[in-house]
Structures are given as C-alpha cells and as structure tokens.
Design a protein around this motif. Structure first.
Motif, PDB file in Angstrom:
ATOM      1  N   GLY A 261       0.822  -1.206   0.000  1.00 14.79           N
ATOM      2  CA  GLY A 261       0.000   0.000   0.000  1.00 14.79           C
ATOM      3  C   GLY A 261       0.851   1.248   0.000  1.00 14.79           C
ATOM      4  N   SER A 262       0.185   2.360  -0.158  1.00 12.74           N
ATOM      5  CA  SER A 262       0.874   3.646  -0.234  1.00 12.74           C
ATOM      6  C   SER A 262       0.480   4.520   0.946  1.00 12.74           C
ATOM      7  N   GLU A 263       1.432   5.353   1.367  1.00  9.94           N
ATOM      8  CA  GLU A 263       1.214   6.275   2.472  1.00  9.94           C
ATOM      9  C   GLU A 263       1.961   7.567   2.152  1.00  9.94           C
ATOM     10  N   LEU A 264       1.467   8.678   2.675  1.00  9.38           N
ATOM     11  CA  LEU A 264       2.144   9.947   2.449  1.00  9.38           C
ATOM     12  C   LEU A 264       1.969  10.838   3.664  1.00  9.38           C
ATOM     13  N   ALA A 265       2.856  11.818   3.759  1.00  7.98           N
ATOM     14  CA  ALA A 265       2.765  12.796   4.851  1.00  7.98           C
ATOM     15  C   ALA A 265       3.468  14.076   4.433  1.00  7.98           C
ATOM     16  N   VAL A 266       3.021  15.178   5.031  1.00  7.50           N
ATOM     17  CA  VAL A 266       3.618  16.491   4.806  1.00  7.50           C
ATOM     18  C   VAL A 266       4.069  17.039   6.153  1.00  7.50           C
ATOM     19  N   HIS A 267       5.244  17.614   6.187  1.00  7.04           N
ATOM     20  CA  HIS A 267       5.783  18.218   7.419  1.00  7.04           C
ATOM     21  C   HIS A 267       4.774  19.239   7.964  1.00  7.04           C
ATOM     22  N   PRO A 268       4.527  19.252   9.273  1.00  6.74           N
ATOM     23  CA  PRO A 268       3.531  20.180   9.842  1.00  6.74           C
ATOM     24  C   PRO A 268       3.766  21.644   9.483  1.00  6.74           C
ATOM     25  N   ASP A 269       5.011  22.057   9.298  1.00  8.83           N
ATOM     26  CA  ASP A 269       5.304  23.460   8.965  1.00  8.83           C
ATOM     27  C   ASP A 269       5.073  23.783   7.502  1.00  8.83           C
ATOM     28  N   HIS A 270       4.757  22.781   6.686  1.00  7.46           N
ATOM     29  CA  HIS A 270       4.613  23.003   5.237  1.00  7.46           C
ATOM     30  C   HIS A 270       3.241  22.563   4.734  1.00  7.46           C
TER      31      HIS A 270
END
Length: 267
Positions: A63-72
């Motif tokens: 499966g796929s997962e993603l995340a973005v840094h909280p400051d961005h």
C-alpha cells in the motif's frame, strides 16, 4: 525545493516519520513503509526537500502512504503527492492512519473514496487469565523448523487478506515478536503472534478447518495472559473492519475500538 524519486535516507525518513507522528498523535507510515525504507525493499518514492525532508509518499507492495511536514501544510504539497502517486500506482490506494480531518479533506478534494477500514482495538489486562486446557489442541513455541507449516496455515487462514495472506518464511524473523503454535497431534492448526513493545496481539490465525470451534477465543486468552505475565497493563491489535467473526471474538475478550484507519482509492 528539490524533488527526488530515490529512496530517502533511513535517518531522514525516521526523523520525519517521528516528527509527523508526534505532531498528529498517530503515525503516518506503518510498519511496511518503515521496512521498505530500512531494508531497501522494492518500493517507489516521491520526496520533497528544502533544508530537510518536508513531504514524502511511500508506495510499497502493501500500500501507499504519504505525509507532509507540519510546517509546510496548506501549501498544496499533499495534493501534489496524490497526483504523483496516481500517475505511478494503479489502482491508487492510500492509507490514512486515524483518518484525521486533514486526510479527509485531502481525500474529498482529490476524488479519493474509502474502500477499506482497519480498526485498532485495545484492552486492559488486569483480569487476563489463562483458559482451561483443551483435549484436542495443545500449545508449543514456534521454532525455525516450523516455518513451512506456519506459512501454510497463515496462507489458508488469510487467503483473502491482501497483505497477511502473502506472508513468506522470510517475513517471520523480519517481523520480530514471539509465536506460539496450536497443534493437534503433529499438525499446526493455529497460532498467535505477539509483540511486547508495545504489547500487541500481532497476528492470530486459525486453519479454516478448525474455525468455529472456539479456538480463536482460546488463543486470544492465552496471548493476553502471556502479555500480562510479561508486565503489560494494556494490549492492542489490528483487525479488518468487516471481519465480523474476529470482531466478535475480540469483543468477548474485552477489546474496544481505539482507532480507525481508512484506506482510500482514487475514484
């Protein structure tokens, strides 16, 4: 901004995943993604860097997962990652651990629809005791000589599970934990697999020919007793949201729903 499709450095990934988890209160990347990066297993990536890793999509076989840094966040980076994954993986599915409001908003804006639910259950262990012995089944620890039998029972028990049913002998030591086999004569008819940090009923499998005989509840009670005797005060597990038989077994053992993970698929 620098964009890369190379596997991110392990240290950078570990730091990024920990930062996102601390901010959100739930992990963005599950065990499979951590193993993909750490062990360099086959997977694809899209990483965005400034002075550090600020956004990442991991696309592995589970499966796929993603995340973005909280400051961005709120800068369109999540949508950009989704668009990239949709061009790279088909069908495009993404896990949202905890199904946080930001993930729901991203899904709604990118035609992602929920297709699967994984529930995290938890229970207290202060009353976890062992069940009475059975006359038809006994327990013994797993050894490396049991790998073939364990893989075979697991494949039958999870024939319709997209990840667990594909387990190989190589996955057994790589996943860690402790395995106890349920045997009838010389035949392995079930097993429970626990982890201690945190205390988790990692996998419980029953050969289909032995399902419906109370073996699941019996093994669950043994597992919880093992964890309590090891010093744990709570235990958790993951179960498919549509597995009514397993949900009933775990409810009888005292488990309650602690979290719901949702897998989305691009419509």
């Amino acid at each position: 901004m620098r964009i890369s499709t190379a596997r991110p450095p392990v240290d950078a990934f570990t730091e990024f995943a920990a930062l996102v988890e601390q901010h959100d209160g739930v992990e963005a990347f599950g065990e499979a993604s951590h193993r993909d990066v750490r062990e360099d297993r086959p997977a694809r990536y899209m990483a965005m860097y400034e002075d550090r890793l600020i956004a990442l999509a991991c696309m592995g076989k589970e499966g796929s997962e993603l995340a973005v840094h909280p400051d961005h966040r709120d800068q369109g980076l999540g949508r950009h990652l989704v668009e990239h994954v949709s061009q790279t993986v088909s069908p495009m599915r993404l896990w949202s651990h905890g199904n946080l409001p930001a993930a729901q908003a991203l899904a709604a804006s990118t035609r992602l629809a929920p297709v699967r639910e994984l529930r995290q259950l938890s229970t207290l262990l202060q009353d976890a005791g062992r069940p009475e012995a059975r006359g038809d089944v006994s327990l013994r620890p797993y050894t490396d000589r049991d790998a073939e039998d364990l893989v075979a029972v697991n494949a039958r028990a999870f024939a319709h599970h997209p990840e667990q049913g594909a387990m190989t002998a190589d996955d057994i030591p790589a996943s860690g934990g402790e395995i106890t086999l349920a045997v009838a004569g010389d035949d392995v008819v079930g097993f429970y697999w626990l982890k201690r940090d945190p205390a988790e009923l990692y996998v419980l499998g029953i050969d289909p020919e032995w399902q419906g005989r109370g073996l699941g509840g019996w093994l669950t009670r043994h597992c919880l007793a093992d964890l309590r005797e090891g010093g744990a005060s709570t235990a958790m597990l993951y179960v498919e949201g549509d597995n009514e038989a397993a949900l009933a077994t775990y409810a009888r053992a005292g488990f309650d729903v602690a979290r719901r993970d949702i897998q989305y698929e691009l419509a």
